[in-house]
Structures are given as structure tokens and as C-alpha cells.
Design an enzyme around this catalytic site. Structure first.
Site, PDB file in Angstrom:
ATOM      1  N   HIS A 272       0.762  -1.364   0.077  1.00  0.00           N
ATOM      2  CA  HIS A 272       0.027  -0.100  -0.189  1.00  0.00           C
ATOM      3  C   HIS A 272       0.971   1.275  -0.004  1.00  0.00           C
ATOM      4  O   HIS A 272       2.097   1.252   0.657  1.00  0.00           O
ATOM      5  CB  HIS A 272      -0.796  -0.025   1.286  1.00  0.00           C
ATOM      6  CG  HIS A 272      -2.069   1.094   1.085  1.00  0.00           C
ATOM      7  ND1 HIS A 272      -1.986   2.286   1.425  1.00  0.00           N
ATOM      8  CD2 HIS A 272      -3.404   0.710   0.625  1.00  0.00           C
ATOM      9  CE1 HIS A 272      -2.979   2.822   1.073  1.00  0.00           C
ATOM     10  NE2 HIS A 272      -4.067   1.902   0.720  1.00  0.00           N
ATOM     11  N   ASP A 330      -8.093  -5.813   0.289  1.00  0.00           N
ATOM     12  CA  ASP A 330      -8.358  -6.681  -0.755  1.00  0.00           C
ATOM     13  C   ASP A 330      -8.045  -7.980  -0.640  1.00  0.00           C
ATOM     14  O   ASP A 330      -8.279  -8.866  -1.300  1.00  0.00           O
ATOM     15  CB  ASP A 330      -7.876  -5.985  -2.134  1.00  0.00           C
ATOM     16  CG  ASP A 330      -8.730  -4.733  -2.474  1.00  0.00           C
ATOM     17  OD1 ASP A 330      -9.771  -4.710  -1.957  1.00  0.00           O
ATOM     18  OD2 ASP A 330      -7.972  -3.774  -3.075  1.00  0.00           O
TER      19      ASP A 330
HETATM   20  N1  CMC Z   1       3.984  -7.538  -4.893  1.00  0.00           N
HETATM   21  C1  CMC Z   1       5.399  -7.494  -4.812  1.00  0.00           C
HETATM   22  N2  CMC Z   1       6.061  -6.437  -4.834  1.00  0.00           N
HETATM   23  C2  CMC Z   1       5.360  -5.327  -4.314  1.00  0.00           C
HETATM   24  C3  CMC Z   1       4.156  -5.283  -4.066  1.00  0.00           C
HETATM   25  C4  CMC Z   1       3.399  -6.470  -4.353  1.00  0.00           C
HETATM   26  N3  CMC Z   1       2.168  -6.418  -4.147  1.00  0.00           N
HETATM   27  N4  CMC Z   1       3.655  -4.100  -3.798  1.00  0.00           N
HETATM   28  C5  CMC Z   1       4.971  -3.307  -3.833  1.00  0.00           C
HETATM   29  N5  CMC Z   1       5.875  -4.104  -4.168  1.00  0.00           N
HETATM   30  C6  CMC Z   1       7.295  -3.751  -4.254  1.00  0.00           C
HETATM   31  C7  CMC Z   1       7.692  -2.778  -5.557  1.00  0.00           C
HETATM   32  O1  CMC Z   1       7.900  -3.586  -6.570  1.00  0.00           O
HETATM   33  C8  CMC Z   1       8.738  -1.930  -4.834  1.00  0.00           C
HETATM   34  O2  CMC Z   1       9.874  -2.769  -4.909  1.00  0.00           O
HETATM   35  P1  CMC Z   1      11.352  -1.998  -5.283  1.00  0.00           P
HETATM   36  O3  CMC Z   1      11.703  -0.952  -4.216  1.00  0.00           O
HETATM   37  O4  CMC Z   1      12.367  -3.200  -5.303  1.00  0.00           O
HETATM   38  O5  CMC Z   1      11.191  -1.432  -6.688  1.00  0.00           O
HETATM   39  C9  CMC Z   1       8.397  -1.689  -3.526  1.00  0.00           C
HETATM   40  O6  CMC Z   1       7.676  -2.747  -3.338  1.00  0.00           O
HETATM   41  C10 CMC Z   1       7.563  -0.431  -3.212  1.00  0.00           C
HETATM   42  O7  CMC Z   1       6.526  -0.487  -3.931  1.00  0.00           O
HETATM   43  P2  CMC Z   1       5.939   0.825  -4.891  1.00  0.00           P
HETATM   44  O8  CMC Z   1       5.356   0.162  -6.192  1.00  0.00           O
HETATM   45  O9  CMC Z   1       6.871   1.843  -5.021  1.00  0.00           O
HETATM   46  O10 CMC Z   1       4.766   1.212  -3.938  1.00  0.00           O
HETATM   47  P3  CMC Z   1       3.422   2.081  -4.546  1.00  0.00           P
HETATM   48  O11 CMC Z   1       3.111   2.825  -3.293  1.00  0.00           O
HETATM   49  O12 CMC Z   1       3.906   2.928  -5.792  1.00  0.00           O
HETATM   50  O13 CMC Z   1       2.202   1.096  -4.835  1.00  0.00           O
HETATM   51  C11 CMC Z   1       0.417  -0.402  -4.475  1.00  0.00           C
HETATM   52  C12 CMC Z   1       1.290   0.572  -3.991  1.00  0.00           C
HETATM   53  C13 CMC Z   1      -0.787  -0.526  -3.753  1.00  0.00           C
HETATM   54  C14 CMC Z   1       0.074   0.092  -6.102  1.00  0.00           C
HETATM   55  C15 CMC Z   1       1.500  -1.765  -4.830  1.00  0.00           C
HETATM   56  O14 CMC Z   1       1.881  -2.066  -3.717  1.00  0.00           O
HETATM   57  C16 CMC Z   1       0.561  -2.880  -5.453  1.00  0.00           C
HETATM   58  O15 CMC Z   1       0.615  -2.960  -6.854  1.00  0.00           O
HETATM   59  N6  CMC Z   1      -0.071  -3.701  -4.675  1.00  0.00           N
HETATM   60  C17 CMC Z   1      -0.678  -4.953  -5.456  1.00  0.00           C
HETATM   61  C18 CMC Z   1      -1.958  -4.325  -5.911  1.00  0.00           C
HETATM   62  C19 CMC Z   1      -3.021  -4.231  -4.610  1.00  0.00           C
HETATM   63  O16 CMC Z   1      -3.040  -4.969  -3.785  1.00  0.00           O
HETATM   64  N7  CMC Z   1      -3.677  -2.926  -4.706  1.00  0.00           N
HETATM   65  C20 CMC Z   1      -4.596  -2.580  -3.684  1.00  0.00           C
HETATM   66  C21 CMC Z   1      -4.302  -1.515  -2.827  1.00  0.00           C
HETATM   67  S1  CMC Z   1      -5.350  -1.312  -1.594  1.00  0.00           S
HETATM   68  C22 CMC Z   1      -6.901  -1.144  -1.986  1.00  0.00           C
HETATM   69  C23 CMC Z   1      -7.238   0.008  -2.941  1.00  0.00           C
HETATM   70  O17 CMC Z   1      -6.447   1.056  -2.875  1.00  0.00           O
HETATM   71  O18 CMC Z   1      -7.743   0.027  -3.882  1.00  0.00           O
END
Ligand code: CMC
Length: 395
Positions: A272, A330
């Protein structure tokens, strides 16, 4: 360039002042108008939570009864909406249908078109909250080729929704209290979440002075994506995939794939932008998951066991620990919805239904803010500098 701060993804830019929802991502805390989500989920129902988000205080008994009456009075949708719905393919994704239906409401309700008029916004708010369950249920019935079930206004908000989803003209549906409570909790836990992508979209869209229903349709469109509301659907599909490949025994392989940055595979329902600790909604959802599976005699549900094992393994894995990746709301909501009988493609539509009140509360707050202006981000231009157009033969 140089004049503006560059902040892709708004990692450190606050777009507004807000009094609605507070999140402490490090502690894993979520408060609506100061009330912890854990207390709201246990002591209040969804419509009380809606009242709180919209008006700033929890309702007393009289206020609650009057708000419920107003909302339930508006649950029917204009009959013409059925013809609009019929224009869609029956295999259309429910979120495609919902984006269209919610946007189409702007063509029906001409007494609530002026977003800058508080009375118009108020009636649009009540209509949206009241009609979203009807629209979601209609979208579902349409895809399975069953007749629509009209709302029954003496039921609870969640009970009425489940009846519209599961009753048929031949057989009424007796809502099970545990399942209705679970649905109501899903609604409450999704009601608002400060300036996430869809809420920011609604604010930005509404800031141009557009029709309130159109602004909410923009939120529905944004919510659809798998990085946002679409994660519940994506998470369940991920669990199905792991199960097909052999279940718990294959978790290690799957985690290995997630850790391989070239695979493009993410652990859906994990991570998140704001929570760097356990999402408090996920804890409540896991509790609800237990209750629902016990009620239905599904405590040995292999998908739930798989999810719990996956969570355990991920929480102990260095990759997830280092990045502070925890389950989000989720992760368990899909399992609950599936157990209740909601088909997977409808999960995000239910999220949209629940989030509608948050979008409206945020829109109201923005428009009531004396500093409110049309949202207009700037850019750092990195393209070509001025050059002359050559005649086509010389290009
Ligand atoms: N699985 C694997 N790696 C992950 C995940 C994941 N679900 N989420 C983040 N990471 C890694 C990401 O690759 C990055 O790694 P590195 O530092 O090596 O590059 C690090 O963790 C930081 O992630 P980020 O992408 O910079 O984080 P963000 O704040 O931009 O993204 C997020 C947040 C929710 C989009 C992401 O965690 C994600 O895609 N999660 C899976 C989808 C999900 O469950 N979304 C629902 C969110 S809660 C309900 C809602 O808001 O609707």
C-alpha cells in the site's frame, strides 16, 4: 522548468486540507472523522458511517432513522436505465457497465446537476448512495440473463442489496444475518480512504464544475484498475491460479516469481502506498472471513487456507519485510465475497458502491473550501524546443 516541484505519483504532495479520513500508515491506523475503523465496524452500520462521512458526526437515533428513510426512498432507478443497460454486451465487465450507468445518471436527474449548489449536491448524494446497489444488482442480473429484482425498502441497506442480487421472481431470498452483516462491513471498510487515486480523480473532475454524477463516474473508472479497486478481483484470480497449480505446495514458487522483478508478477492484495504496517481493514476483513466461512460450514475452505498460508510465508520473507509490504483490505475481501456468492468480476463494483459516499464527502469538502480552484497540475517540459515545420516533401 525549475519553477515547479516534480513529484510523480504524488509521493509527497498534499493536494488538499481534509477533515474526513486520517491514516497513520506506520502505525496501521485508520480513522473516519476521528473514529477508529475498528470501533465503527463493530458499533455502527454502513448508513451510520455514511452519515458520519457526509455530515461530520455520528447520527443520533432520530437522525439515523430519517437518513435511512431518505436513502431507502430513492433506491429505485429510472425505468429508462434498463434500456440503456440493454445496449451493453451481456459479457461486458461489470465495471465497464457501472462506469456507463453512473455517468448516465447525469442524463436523468435534472434537479441535481449543479455541483456548486449545496442542495443539488445533497440530493445527488442521497440518490447515488441509494441507487448504487440497485445499479450493481441490475448489472449482475443482466449478465446472467435474469429479470431485475426491484428494491425492497423495508430491508436494511445491505439486506436489500443482497435480495436484489440473489432473489428471483420465482423464489424470494431470505437474507442470512451473518452474511448481511459481512456485506455491511465490507461497505463500511471501503467507505473512504482519503486522497487515493479514485478520490483524487473525483476531486479533480469535480473541480471543473461538472455534473456530480459525471464526477462519480470518473471515480468508478479509476477504481477499476488492478493497482486500486481491481485488486480484490485480481487477488482472487491469483489465489485460483496458485490453487490450480497445486495449492499450498506451490506458494514458494509463486513467491519466487513475485520477487523476480522481470516476471511482472505482484502479490495482489499486498502492499500500500500509505500503510507500511498491517492495513487495519485487512484485520477486520480476516475476522469477517472467519465468521462467514464458519456460518456457511466452509471453515476448511482451501482458498482461505491458501490465503492464510500465503500471508504467513510472505510476512516472514525478507523481500516483503524489507519493503514493509503487508496484506491490504483486498487480500481477504474477495474470499468473503466469493463465499457470500458474489461472482468475482463484481467485486470491484461492490467496492465502487461502498466508496461512493467517500467520493461525495470529499467532493463536498472540496467545494466548501474557500481556497477551492479548478485542479490544474503543472509539468516539467522535457520535449523538443521550438523548431520550424518543414514542408512535407522535406521531412
Ligand atoms: N508484490 C510485490 N512487490 C511489491 C508489491 C506487491 N504487491 N507492492 C509493492 N511491491 C514492491 C515494489 O516492486 C517496490 O519494490 P522496489 O523497491 O524493489 O522497486 C516496492 O515494493 C515499493 O512499491 P511501490 O510500487 O513503489 O509502491 P506504491 O506505493 O507505488 O504502490 C500499490 C502501492 C498498492 C500500487 C502496490 O503495492 C501494488 O501494486 N500492490 C498490489 C495491488 C493491490 O493490492 N492494490 C490494492 C491497494 S489497497 C486497496 C485500494 O487502494 O484500492
Amino acid at each position: 522548468t525549475g519553477k515547479f516541484t516534480y513529484d510523480p505519483g504524488f509521493l509527497s504532495t498534499a493536494s488538499c486540507n481534509s477533515t474526513i479520513t486520517y491514516i497513520d500508515g506506520d502505525k496501521g491506523e485508520l480513522l473516519y472523522r476521528g473514529y477508529p475503523i475498528e470501533q465503527l465496524a463493530v458499533n455502527c452500520d454502513y448508513l451510520e458511517t455514511c452519515y458520519l462521512l457526509l455530515y461530520g458526526e455520528l447520527p443520533n437515533e432520530a437522525q439515523k432513522a430519517s437518513f435511512e428513510d431518505r436513502v431507502m426512498h430513492h433506491t429505485m432507478v429510472n425505468e429508462q436505465m434498463q434500456f440503456f443497460l440493454r445496449g451493453f454486451r451481456r459479457d461486458a465487465h461489470p465495471m465497464a457497465v457501472m462506469t456507463g450507468l453512473v455517468g448516465a445518471m447525469s442524463a436523468f436527474y435534472h434537479d441535481s446537476t449543479d455541483i456548486n449548489n449545496p442542495e443539488h449536491r445533497e440530493i445527488a448524494a442521497i440518490r447515488l448512495i441509494a441507487k448504487m446497489p440497485t445499479l450493481v444488482a441490475m448489472a449482475y442480473k443482466y449478465t446472467i440473463g435474469q429479470p431485475y429484482i426491484y428494491p425492497k425498502n423495508d430491508l436494511s441497506y445491505a439486506g436489500n442489496f443482497m435480495r436484489m442480487m440473489f432473489a428471483t421472481p420465482c423464489e424470494d431470498y431470505k437474507p442470512n444475518d451473518v452474511l448481511v452483516r459481512a456485506m455491511d462491513r465490507i461497505f463500511t471498510l471501503h467507505a473512504d480512504h482519503e486522497q487515493n487515486a479514485s478520490t483524487s480523480t473525483v476531486r479533480l473532475c469535480g473541480s471543473s464544475g461538472t455534473n456530480p454524477f459525471a464526477a462519480i463516474a470518473a471515480g468508478v473508472a479509476c477504481l477499476w484498475g488492478p493497482a486500486h479497486g481491481g485488486a480484490n478481483e485480481a487477488c482472487l484470480n491469483m489465489l485460483y491460479d496458485i490453487q490450480k497449480q497445486g495449492g499450498v505446495a506451490r506458494i514458494g514458487d509463486f513467491i519466487g516469481k513475485v520477487k523476480d522483478k522481470n516476471s511482472g508478477v505482484k502479490l495482489m492484495g499486498f502492499g500500500h502506498r500509505v500503510y507500511k504496517n498491517y492495513d487495519p481493514r485487512a484485520k477486520l476483513m480476516r475476522e469477517t472471513c472467519h465468521e462467514v466461512l464458519n456460518e456457511l460450514g466452509l471453515h476448511d475452505d482451501p482458498l482461505f487456507k491458501l490465503a492464510m498460508e500465503l500471508e504467513k510465508i510472505a510476512l516472514e520473507d525478507e523481500y516483503f519485510v524489507a519493503r514493509k509490504l503487508y496484506p491490504n483490505v483486498d487480500f481477504y475481501s474477495g474470499i468473503v465475497q466469493r463465499a457470500i456468492g458474489i461472482p468475482v468480476p463484481l467485486f470491484t463494483a461492490i467496492f465502487a458502491l461502498a466508496r461512493t459516499v467517500g467520493w461525495i464527502a470529499q467532493l463536498n469538502e472540496m467545494i466548501g473550501d474557500p481556497e477551492y480552484k479548478i485542479g490544474r497540475p503543472r509539468q516539467l517540459f522535457v520535449g523538443a524546443t521550438a523548431r520550424d515545420v518543414k514542408p512535407i516533401a522535406q521531412r
